[in-house]
Design a protein around this motif. Structure first.
Motif, mmCIF file in Angstrom:
data_model
loop_
_atom_site.group_PDB
_atom_site.id
_atom_site.type_symbol
_atom_site.label_atom_id
_atom_site.label_comp_id
_atom_site.label_asym_id
_atom_site.label_seq_id
_atom_site.Cartn_x
_atom_site.Cartn_y
_atom_site.Cartn_z
ATOM 1 N N VAL A 144 -1.606 9.537 -7.212
ATOM 2 C CA VAL A 144 -1.223 9.314 -5.551
ATOM 3 C C VAL A 144 -1.074 8.007 -4.995
ATOM 4 O O VAL A 144 -0.299 8.565 -4.015
ATOM 5 C CB VAL A 144 -2.507 10.423 -5.728
ATOM 6 N N ALA A 145 -2.365 7.530 -5.095
ATOM 7 C CA ALA A 145 -1.950 6.222 -3.961
ATOM 8 C C ALA A 145 -2.932 4.866 -4.541
ATOM 9 O O ALA A 145 -3.642 4.849 -5.990
ATOM 10 C CB ALA A 145 -3.251 6.583 -2.604
ATOM 11 N N THR A 198 0.690 5.398 -0.350
ATOM 12 C CA THR A 198 0.111 7.002 -1.192
ATOM 13 C C THR A 198 1.234 7.988 -1.253
ATOM 14 O O THR A 198 2.107 8.212 -0.209
ATOM 15 C CB THR A 198 -1.275 7.290 -0.043
ATOM 16 N N HIS A 228 3.158 12.201 -7.063
ATOM 17 C CA HIS A 228 1.907 13.242 -6.378
ATOM 18 C C HIS A 228 2.906 14.691 -6.709
ATOM 19 O O HIS A 228 4.108 14.678 -6.967
ATOM 20 C CB HIS A 228 1.850 14.106 -5.146
ATOM 21 N N CYS A 266 3.748 5.632 -6.919
ATOM 22 C CA CYS A 266 2.696 6.550 -7.289
ATOM 23 C C CYS A 266 3.419 8.018 -6.576
ATOM 24 O O CYS A 266 4.773 7.647 -6.478
ATOM 25 C CB CYS A 266 1.813 6.182 -5.168
ATOM 26 N N LYS A 309 -0.855 11.482 1.629
ATOM 27 C CA LYS A 309 -2.086 11.471 2.414
ATOM 28 C C LYS A 309 -3.011 12.294 2.479
ATOM 29 O O LYS A 309 -4.200 12.175 2.253
ATOM 30 C CB LYS A 309 -1.916 11.301 3.721
ATOM 31 N N GLU A 315 0.444 -1.393 -0.085
ATOM 32 C CA GLU A 315 0.303 0.012 -0.259
ATOM 33 C C GLU A 315 1.007 1.568 0.314
ATOM 34 O O GLU A 315 1.688 1.564 0.875
ATOM 35 C CB GLU A 315 -0.929 0.177 1.096
ATOM 36 N N ALA A 342 -5.152 11.652 -0.932
ATOM 37 C CA ALA A 342 -5.471 10.542 -1.194
ATOM 38 C C ALA A 342 -4.648 9.243 0.150
ATOM 39 O O ALA A 342 -3.719 9.146 0.117
ATOM 40 C CB ALA A 342 -4.842 9.612 -2.396
ATOM 41 N N ASP A 343 -5.631 9.560 0.925
ATOM 42 C CA ASP A 343 -4.570 8.265 2.368
ATOM 43 C C ASP A 343 -4.377 6.950 1.940
ATOM 44 O O ASP A 343 -4.757 6.838 0.541
ATOM 45 C CB ASP A 343 -6.200 7.656 3.123
ATOM 46 N N LEU A 344 -3.911 5.904 2.516
ATOM 47 C CA LEU A 344 -3.797 4.562 1.934
ATOM 48 C C LEU A 344 -5.219 3.994 1.357
ATOM 49 O O LEU A 344 -5.840 3.457 2.648
ATOM 50 C CB LEU A 344 -3.161 3.823 3.075
ATOM 51 N N ASN A 365 -6.972 5.062 -7.550
ATOM 52 C CA ASN A 365 -7.160 6.322 -7.149
ATOM 53 C C ASN A 365 -7.797 6.542 -8.744
ATOM 54 O O ASN A 365 -7.662 7.671 -9.208
ATOM 55 C CB ASN A 365 -7.417 6.471 -6.229
#
Length: 227
Positions: free
Chosen positions: A138-139, A99, A178, A176, A102, A97, A105-107, A134
């Motif tokens: 981002v995650a 991100t 961002h 991931c 956070k 998992e 986008a959270d875990l 997503n």
């Protein structure tokens, strides 16, 4: 008049130094987080690893592009496993998992994963695998399970010490990222990247008998940026 000339010269030097300092600060890459970790279980040759890099830098103006501050955050997380030796086999299960921010986008929750989903590898062997992102980079969360083994290619070669072994390894990874920007100041740009990697080994000769584990979790918070 002479005193005035000296004062003006001094002011020019100060302004020149200030401009140079500002220019230098804008060319420097300022890390928000630069972190890496790995864990392994020697008995089963399983490993979990992760890498996080988040930074802010000044992007100078270019063709049809205004100068701006740029935030870039990326996370790489992986799990792997190798056979324990000749004529060995065990089941490996991994959850990965991550991100890159956070706040954005959270875990991802594991509820997004279908643990019954199957796919095939390059040799046509079936195994459980599913992944969910997503859509923005981002995650993401991924799940995978299949045997890790080194076994005889032909069953009749059991008593042949030179018989060929067929190996099956295990690997699962996600990446991931961002990105964000601000036209005037870097202080309004923040990121909170995180990850979690778990890989377990279970004997496939005895039901639910755990034989090894490797787990890593990122730092709970990103380091505070300094300007």
């Amino acid at each position: 008049m002479k005193i005035l000339q000296i004062s003006l010269a001094t002011i020019l030097v100060i302004l020149s130094f200030s401009s140079m300092t500002l220019a230098q600060s804008k060319t420097k890459e300022n890390d928000i987080m630069n972190w890496a970790d790995s864990k392994s279980d020697e008995s089963t040759y399983m490993s979990a690893s992760g890498d996080i890099h988040a930074y802010i830098k000044w992007i100078p103006p270019g063709y049809r592009v205004l100068g701006h501050w740029s935030l870039q955050s990326s996370v790489y997380a992986s799990a792997s496993a190798e056979p324990m030796g000749s004529d060995t086999s065990y089941d490996a299960t991994a959850w990965v998992e991550a991100t890159a921010d956070k706040v954005s986008a959270d875990l991802p929750y594991r509820d997004n994963i279908d643990t019954r989903a199957t796919t095939t590898d390059g040799e046509g062997r079936s195994y459980f695998y599913d992944s969910h992102g997503n859509g923005t980079g981002v995650a993401e969360v991924a799940y995978k399970k299949h045997p890790v083994s080194s076994t005889l290619k032909n069953w009749w070669d059991h008593f042949n010490p030179f018989a060929e072994q067929v190996t099956r390894s295990f690997d699962l990874s996600i990446y991931c990222y961002h990105w964000a920007s601000h036209p005037t100041t870097p202080t309004d740009l923040t990121a909170d990247p995180r990850l979690k990697v778990e890989i377990d080994g279970d004997s496939n000769q005895f039901v639910n008998r755990q034989i090894g584990r490797a787990t890593i979790t990122d730092p709970t918070t990103a380091t505070e940026q300094q300007w």
